[in-house]
Design a protein around this motif. Sequence first.
Motif, mmCIF file in Angstrom:
data_model
loop_
_atom_site.group_PDB
_atom_site.id
_atom_site.type_symbol
_atom_site.label_atom_id
_atom_site.label_comp_id
_atom_site.label_asym_id
_atom_site.label_seq_id
_atom_site.Cartn_x
_atom_site.Cartn_y
_atom_site.Cartn_z
ATOM 1 N N GLU A 38 27.123 38.639 -13.793
ATOM 2 C CA GLU A 38 26.450 39.332 -12.788
ATOM 3 C C GLU A 38 26.825 41.099 -12.079
ATOM 4 N N VAL A 39 27.957 40.366 -11.658
ATOM 5 C CA VAL A 39 29.156 41.252 -11.211
ATOM 6 C C VAL A 39 29.358 42.498 -11.717
ATOM 7 N N VAL A 40 29.326 41.882 -12.992
ATOM 8 C CA VAL A 40 29.678 43.018 -14.357
ATOM 9 C C VAL A 40 29.120 43.865 -14.594
ATOM 10 N N LYS A 41 27.828 43.515 -14.769
ATOM 11 C CA LYS A 41 26.595 44.038 -14.836
ATOM 12 C C LYS A 41 26.034 45.184 -14.296
ATOM 13 N N ASP A 42 26.268 44.932 -12.455
ATOM 14 C CA ASP A 42 26.387 45.540 -11.209
ATOM 15 C C ASP A 42 27.028 46.645 -11.305
ATOM 16 N N CYS A 43 28.661 45.824 -11.451
ATOM 17 C CA CYS A 43 29.242 47.943 -11.642
ATOM 18 C C CYS A 43 28.921 48.417 -13.282
ATOM 19 N N ILE A 44 28.419 48.189 -14.038
ATOM 20 C CA ILE A 44 28.246 48.701 -15.205
ATOM 21 C C ILE A 44 26.818 49.387 -14.834
ATOM 22 N N LEU A 45 25.814 49.246 -13.889
ATOM 23 C CA LEU A 45 24.569 49.580 -13.979
ATOM 24 C C LEU A 45 24.786 50.989 -12.996
ATOM 25 N N ALA A 46 25.688 50.132 -12.101
ATOM 26 C CA ALA A 46 26.022 51.655 -10.665
ATOM 27 C C ALA A 46 26.902 52.493 -11.667
ATOM 28 N N GLU A 47 27.904 53.297 -12.122
ATOM 29 C CA GLU A 47 28.263 53.724 -12.876
ATOM 30 C C GLU A 47 26.808 54.263 -14.005
ATOM 31 N N MET A 48 26.308 53.801 -14.306
ATOM 32 C CA MET A 48 25.036 54.530 -15.766
ATOM 33 C C MET A 48 24.238 55.398 -14.249
ATOM 34 N N ALA A 49 24.085 54.977 -13.229
ATOM 35 C CA ALA A 49 23.075 55.384 -11.896
ATOM 36 C C ALA A 49 24.265 56.905 -11.313
ATOM 37 N N ARG A 50 25.727 56.771 -11.375
ATOM 38 C CA ARG A 50 26.232 58.160 -11.223
ATOM 39 C C ARG A 50 26.823 57.327 -9.759
ATOM 40 N N ARG A 51 26.785 56.326 -9.177
ATOM 41 C CA ARG A 51 27.267 55.874 -7.621
ATOM 42 C C ARG A 51 27.982 54.986 -8.433
ATOM 43 N N ARG A 52 28.561 54.460 -6.585
ATOM 44 C CA ARG A 52 29.658 52.862 -6.867
ATOM 45 C C ARG A 52 29.448 52.354 -6.187
ATOM 46 N N THR A 53 30.198 51.240 -6.409
ATOM 47 C CA THR A 53 30.118 49.666 -5.962
ATOM 48 C C THR A 53 31.339 49.259 -5.902
ATOM 49 N N ARG A 54 31.471 48.244 -4.852
ATOM 50 C CA ARG A 54 32.459 47.384 -5.183
ATOM 51 C C ARG A 54 32.481 45.863 -5.200
ATOM 52 N N TRP A 55 33.219 45.042 -5.347
ATOM 53 C CA TRP A 55 32.851 43.433 -5.731
ATOM 54 C C TRP A 55 34.853 42.984 -5.162
ATOM 55 N N VAL A 56 34.519 41.417 -4.527
ATOM 56 C CA VAL A 56 35.337 41.013 -4.713
ATOM 57 C C VAL A 56 35.320 40.131 -5.008
ATOM 58 N N ILE A 57 36.509 39.247 -6.129
ATOM 59 C CA ILE A 57 36.389 37.555 -6.054
ATOM 60 C C ILE A 57 37.392 36.501 -5.384
ATOM 61 N N LEU A 58 37.103 35.934 -4.478
ATOM 62 C CA LEU A 58 38.210 35.510 -4.047
ATOM 63 C C LEU A 58 38.157 33.681 -4.276
ATOM 64 N N SER A 59 39.370 33.410 -5.577
ATOM 65 C CA SER A 59 39.455 32.448 -5.588
ATOM 66 C C SER A 59 40.281 31.204 -5.069
ATOM 67 N N ARG A 60 40.246 29.905 -5.118
ATOM 68 C CA ARG A 60 41.128 29.400 -4.813
ATOM 69 C C ARG A 60 42.489 29.341 -4.792
ATOM 70 N N GLY A 61 43.337 29.906 -5.877
ATOM 71 C CA GLY A 61 44.536 30.138 -5.818
ATOM 72 C C GLY A 61 44.832 31.582 -7.086
ATOM 73 N N GLU A 62 46.001 32.248 -6.747
ATOM 74 C CA GLU A 62 46.279 32.706 -7.857
ATOM 75 C C GLU A 62 46.062 33.165 -9.431
ATOM 76 N N ARG A 63 46.582 31.673 -9.006
ATOM 77 C CA ARG A 63 46.180 31.131 -10.651
ATOM 78 C C ARG A 63 44.584 31.619 -11.564
ATOM 79 N N GLN A 64 43.539 30.481 -10.415
ATOM 80 C CA GLN A 64 42.334 30.289 -10.645
ATOM 81 C C GLN A 64 41.829 32.067 -10.417
ATOM 82 N N ALA A 65 42.394 33.399 -9.161
ATOM 83 C CA ALA A 65 41.775 34.461 -9.424
ATOM 84 C C ALA A 65 42.614 34.707 -10.851
ATOM 85 N N ALA A 66 43.838 34.779 -11.584
ATOM 86 C CA ALA A 66 43.815 35.583 -12.937
ATOM 87 C C ALA A 66 43.042 35.233 -13.347
#
Length: 473
Positions: A38-66
């Motif tokens: 869902e996050v990637v799709k939202d960014c791709i659609l924003a690119e196609m519409a020539r606008r910007r969006t921003r997402w932050v993923i907060l995971s429980r640790g650095e390994r999970q974020a990676a």
Amino acid sequence: MALIRFYPYQKRWIDDTSRFKAGMFGRQSGKTYSTSGEVVKDCILAEMARRRTRWVILSRGERQAAEAMNEAIKPQIKAFYELYRAELAKVARQWEPRYTETDFRGEEAVYKSLEVTFPGGSRITALPANPDTARGFSANVMLDEFAFHKDSRAIWAAVFPVVSKDGLKLRVISTPNGKGNKFYDIMSGSDATWSRHVVNIYQAVAEGLPRDIDELRAGCGDEDLWRQEYELEWLDEASAWLTYELIGACEDQAASLVGDGYRGGPCYVGVDIGRRKDLYVIWVWEQVGDVLWTREIIARQRIPFSEQDALLDDVMRRYNVVRVAMDQTGMGEKPVEDAQARHGSLRVEGVILSSSRRLDVATAAKQAFQDRKVRIPMGDPVLRSDLHQLKSSIGPTGALRLAADRDANGHADRTWAAFLGIASSVGGWQPAMGETVDEDARRDDDVPARDEAGRGLMMGQSFRRRLQMFGSH
């Protein structure tokens, strides 16, 4: 999305465009992967519409974020690019996202930040969850495995004001982790603000997830673990000696199951004796400042006493072991006697876990967990289940009792090894050779022993008295 396979329950989740959305999914059912879609799709659609969006993923640790970035976000960027190749070509002749790894500096620590920047300026950032990191952005937010985040309520207090601006979206996903966290509050609510999705293992398999339920359940070998992580039941935490919230609060990715990260400091070791049904467990704690860090957990089943002796001897060689506390109850008599003969009776202490002594040891350990004076490995389901297995109840005489059911993973054997190691650390250790000790201040029974390397060891006070100094029962 012909190039990306999502199961029906994942498609329903992705296609739900509600501003506030929470999902409780069975373990390994693809919740991070589908939410990343869902996050990637939202960014791709924003690119196609020539606008910007921003997402932050907060995971429980650095390994999970990676893992979220490398195993979910990156593959889906490639897949969505193929899906929308023609449309993206109209926006940019060269369409290549840029991946970076930088340091995010919070108030108290530095965190690894993984980020992908799209040609049109949209960005996705993956970070370990912390109130510092949660406050640092104005963005849509994905809270991954939120029930397992340390200080989930503090993180929530930092996140929600961020997403309250400009109609930003919030995605909260997790498996259950008891009732004492913010994820439980969200999922158990009945308000219409949140769109809630619940998919247990049975529904996921019915909709195409390739899993053998009978095999998984047999392999799990723990009904509480199965009910919580696969059937998505909220387990009653009232009788748990260590709640899942308390366990999760002491998890840290720098703690280790396999002997990593040792700094050379003083170590305290707990040993739970088992020969046939139960496990033989050695738990190594290193003291760093006033915190005990897990450096290694050795768990074996049905090994001869000679092999148990060899494992303990190896630990004594590899670590600067100040004190060992061994379960002397029942079959523990001879292993304790033999260990004392090899390493000294003042360095190795046998503990007969009578009902009162068991409560002393468990109370001291629980206090250490509550005070956040211990660190345990992050996210290991077998270890978490073992630590949660111990239950308290009131016996016929009105006395408090502690008990644990036996399952395929043992009989809370890791827990008692951990508790014995924590209790053995109470009272500290004496200065090493060359440092001064106030002989007049030393009590008669506080006689230090010295190991072969000449290290001074505080081995005097009785186990019970040290626990009482700690403030236990």
